[in-house]
Scaffold this motif. Structure first.
Motif, short mmCIF file in Angstrom:
data_model
loop_
_atom_site.label_atom_id
_atom_site.label_comp_id
_atom_site.label_asym_id
_atom_site.label_seq_id
_atom_site.Cartn_x
_atom_site.Cartn_y
_atom_site.Cartn_z
N GLY A 1 -40.06 -61.58 -12.43
CA GLY A 1 -39.67 -61.83 -11.04
C GLY A 1 -40.76 -62.40 -10.16
O GLY A 1 -40.51 -62.75 -9.01
N GLN A 2 -41.97 -62.53 -10.68
CA GLN A 2 -43.11 -63.02 -9.91
C GLN A 2 -43.07 -64.55 -9.82
O GLN A 2 -42.74 -65.23 -10.78
CB GLN A 2 -44.43 -62.59 -10.58
CG GLN A 2 -45.69 -63.17 -9.98
CD GLN A 2 -46.01 -62.65 -8.59
OE1 GLN A 2 -45.91 -61.45 -8.34
NE2 GLN A 2 -46.37 -63.53 -7.69
N LEU A 3 -43.41 -65.08 -8.65
CA LEU A 3 -43.52 -66.52 -8.45
C LEU A 3 -44.92 -66.96 -8.86
O LEU A 3 -45.91 -66.36 -8.46
CB LEU A 3 -43.26 -66.85 -6.97
CG LEU A 3 -43.25 -68.32 -6.56
CD1 LEU A 3 -42.13 -69.08 -7.28
CD2 LEU A 3 -43.06 -68.43 -5.04
N TYR A 4 -44.96 -68.02 -9.67
CA TYR A 4 -46.23 -68.55 -10.19
C TYR A 4 -46.34 -70.05 -9.93
O TYR A 4 -45.34 -70.73 -9.75
CB TYR A 4 -46.30 -68.34 -11.71
CG TYR A 4 -46.40 -66.91 -12.14
CD1 TYR A 4 -47.64 -66.28 -12.22
CD2 TYR A 4 -45.28 -66.19 -12.49
CE1 TYR A 4 -47.73 -64.96 -12.62
CE2 TYR A 4 -45.36 -64.87 -12.89
CZ TYR A 4 -46.60 -64.26 -12.95
OH TYR A 4 -46.70 -62.95 -13.35
N ARG A 5 -47.58 -70.54 -10.01
CA ARG A 5 -47.85 -71.98 -10.08
C ARG A 5 -47.88 -72.33 -11.57
O ARG A 5 -48.58 -71.69 -12.34
CB ARG A 5 -49.21 -72.32 -9.49
CG ARG A 5 -49.30 -72.10 -8.01
CD ARG A 5 -50.67 -72.47 -7.48
NE ARG A 5 -51.60 -71.39 -7.83
CZ ARG A 5 -52.91 -71.53 -7.97
NH1 ARG A 5 -53.47 -72.71 -7.81
NH2 ARG A 5 -53.68 -70.50 -8.25
N ARG A 6 -47.12 -73.35 -11.93
CA ARG A 6 -47.10 -73.77 -13.34
C ARG A 6 -47.00 -75.28 -13.42
O ARG A 6 -45.98 -75.86 -13.03
CB ARG A 6 -45.91 -73.12 -14.05
CG ARG A 6 -45.85 -73.41 -15.53
CD ARG A 6 -44.70 -72.68 -16.16
NE ARG A 6 -44.70 -72.87 -17.60
CZ ARG A 6 -43.78 -72.43 -18.41
NH1 ARG A 6 -42.73 -71.76 -17.93
NH2 ARG A 6 -43.86 -72.64 -19.69
N ASN A 7 -48.06 -75.91 -13.90
CA ASN A 7 -48.10 -77.37 -14.03
C ASN A 7 -47.76 -78.08 -12.73
O ASN A 7 -47.05 -79.08 -12.73
CB ASN A 7 -47.17 -77.83 -15.15
CG ASN A 7 -47.54 -77.24 -16.49
OD1 ASN A 7 -48.73 -77.11 -16.81
ND2 ASN A 7 -46.55 -76.88 -17.28
N GLY A 8 -48.24 -77.57 -11.61
CA GLY A 8 -48.03 -78.21 -10.32
C GLY A 8 -46.75 -77.83 -9.60
O GLY A 8 -46.55 -78.21 -8.46
N GLN B 1 -38.91 -64.83 -15.66
CA GLN B 1 -37.75 -63.96 -15.90
C GLN B 1 -37.07 -63.56 -14.59
O GLN B 1 -36.81 -62.38 -14.33
CB GLN B 1 -38.16 -62.71 -16.69
CG GLN B 1 -38.62 -63.00 -18.09
CD GLN B 1 -38.98 -61.75 -18.85
OE1 GLN B 1 -39.09 -60.66 -18.30
NE2 GLN B 1 -39.19 -61.91 -20.15
N GLY B 2 -36.81 -64.54 -13.78
CA GLY B 2 -36.13 -64.30 -12.52
C GLY B 2 -35.51 -65.58 -12.01
O GLY B 2 -35.54 -66.61 -12.67
N SER B 3 -34.95 -65.49 -10.84
CA SER B 3 -34.27 -66.64 -10.26
C SER B 3 -35.18 -67.41 -9.31
O SER B 3 -35.65 -66.86 -8.30
CB SER B 3 -33.02 -66.19 -9.49
OG SER B 3 -32.43 -67.30 -8.86
N LEU B 4 -35.40 -68.64 -9.62
CA LEU B 4 -36.20 -69.50 -8.75
C LEU B 4 -35.49 -69.70 -7.41
O LEU B 4 -36.12 -69.89 -6.38
CB LEU B 4 -36.42 -70.86 -9.44
CG LEU B 4 -37.37 -71.83 -8.75
CD1 LEU B 4 -38.79 -71.27 -8.73
CD2 LEU B 4 -37.34 -73.17 -9.44
N HIS B 5 -34.16 -69.63 -7.42
CA HIS B 5 -33.37 -69.91 -6.23
C HIS B 5 -33.53 -68.88 -5.11
O HIS B 5 -33.17 -69.17 -3.97
CB HIS B 5 -31.90 -70.08 -6.60
CG HIS B 5 -31.71 -71.28 -7.49
ND1 HIS B 5 -31.76 -72.57 -7.02
CD2 HIS B 5 -31.53 -71.38 -8.82
CE1 HIS B 5 -31.60 -73.40 -8.02
NE2 HIS B 5 -31.45 -72.71 -9.13
N VAL B 6 -34.05 -67.73 -5.40
CA VAL B 6 -34.28 -66.74 -4.34
C VAL B 6 -35.75 -66.66 -3.95
O VAL B 6 -36.11 -65.96 -3.01
CB VAL B 6 -33.76 -65.33 -4.74
CG1 VAL B 6 -32.26 -65.36 -4.93
CG2 VAL B 6 -34.47 -64.81 -5.97
N ALA B 7 -36.61 -67.40 -4.67
CA ALA B 7 -38.05 -67.37 -4.40
C ALA B 7 -38.41 -68.44 -3.37
O ALA B 7 -37.68 -69.41 -3.18
CB ALA B 7 -38.83 -67.60 -5.69
N GLY B 8 -39.54 -68.25 -2.73
CA GLY B 8 -39.99 -69.25 -1.77
C GLY B 8 -41.36 -68.94 -1.24
O GLY B 8 -41.99 -67.93 -1.60
#
Length: 127
Positions: free
Chosen positions: A43-50, A56-63
Motif C-alpha cells: 500500500g506504500q507509494l514509491y518512486r519507481r523509474n521516474g 500491492q495496492g491501488s495507484l488510483h487512491v494514492a497521490g
C-alpha cells in the motif's frame, strides 16, 4: 500525438510548462521512498523509474499532497508520459524529416520554434 499538431507547438513553451510542473511536484516526489525489492510495504507509494508506483495496492487512491492541493498518482504519471510523448514525437520527426511529406517539412521550416527551424534548414541543406 500527430506530427503536424506537435510541430505547431513551440517546444520552448512545452519545456517551460514542464519546468513549472516539475518545480511544484519534485519536492513532493522527493519525500517518497524509492522502490526497492525486498524492502517494500504493501500500500506504500514509491518512486519507481521516474513514475509513482504503489506496492500491492491501488495507484488510483494514492497521490501527492502539497501546498497547491492534491495531485493523484495516475494524473502525475499521465502528465509525465504526455511530456515524454511530445518530445519523442518531435525527435522522431527530426530524425526522419527528409523522408516525411512536404507539408511536414514546411511546418518545420516555418515554425515559431527557432530550434526546430534550424533543424529543418539543416535537413534541407543535407539533401
Amino acid at each position: 500525438m500527430e506530427p503536424a499538431t506537435n510541430l505547431r507547438q513551440d517546444a520552448r513553451q512545452v519545456a517551460a510548462i514542464y519546468q513549472h510542473f516539475n518545480e511544484h511536484t519534485a519536492p513532493l516526489v522527493a519525500r517518497l521512498p524509492v522502490y526497492s525489492p525486498g524492502r517494500l510495504e504493501a500500500g506504500q507509494l514509491y518512486r519507481r523509474n521516474g513514475f509513482l508506483h504503489v506496492h500491492q495496492g491501488s495507484l488510483h487512491v494514492a497521490g501527492l499532497d502539497g501546498p497547491r492541493g492534491r495531485v493523484s498518482a495516475p494524473a502525475y504519471n499521465h502528465v509525465l508520459r504526455r511530456f515524454a510523448c511530445f518530445f519523442a514525437v518531435r525527435l522522431a520527426v527530426l530524425r526522419d524529416l527528409p523522408t516525411l511529406s512536404a507539408e511536414i517539412q514546411n511546418l518545420v521550416r516555418s515554425s515559431a520554434d527557432p530550434c526546430l527551424r534550424e533543424h529543418g534548414e539543416e535537413a534541407a541543406r543535407a539533401v
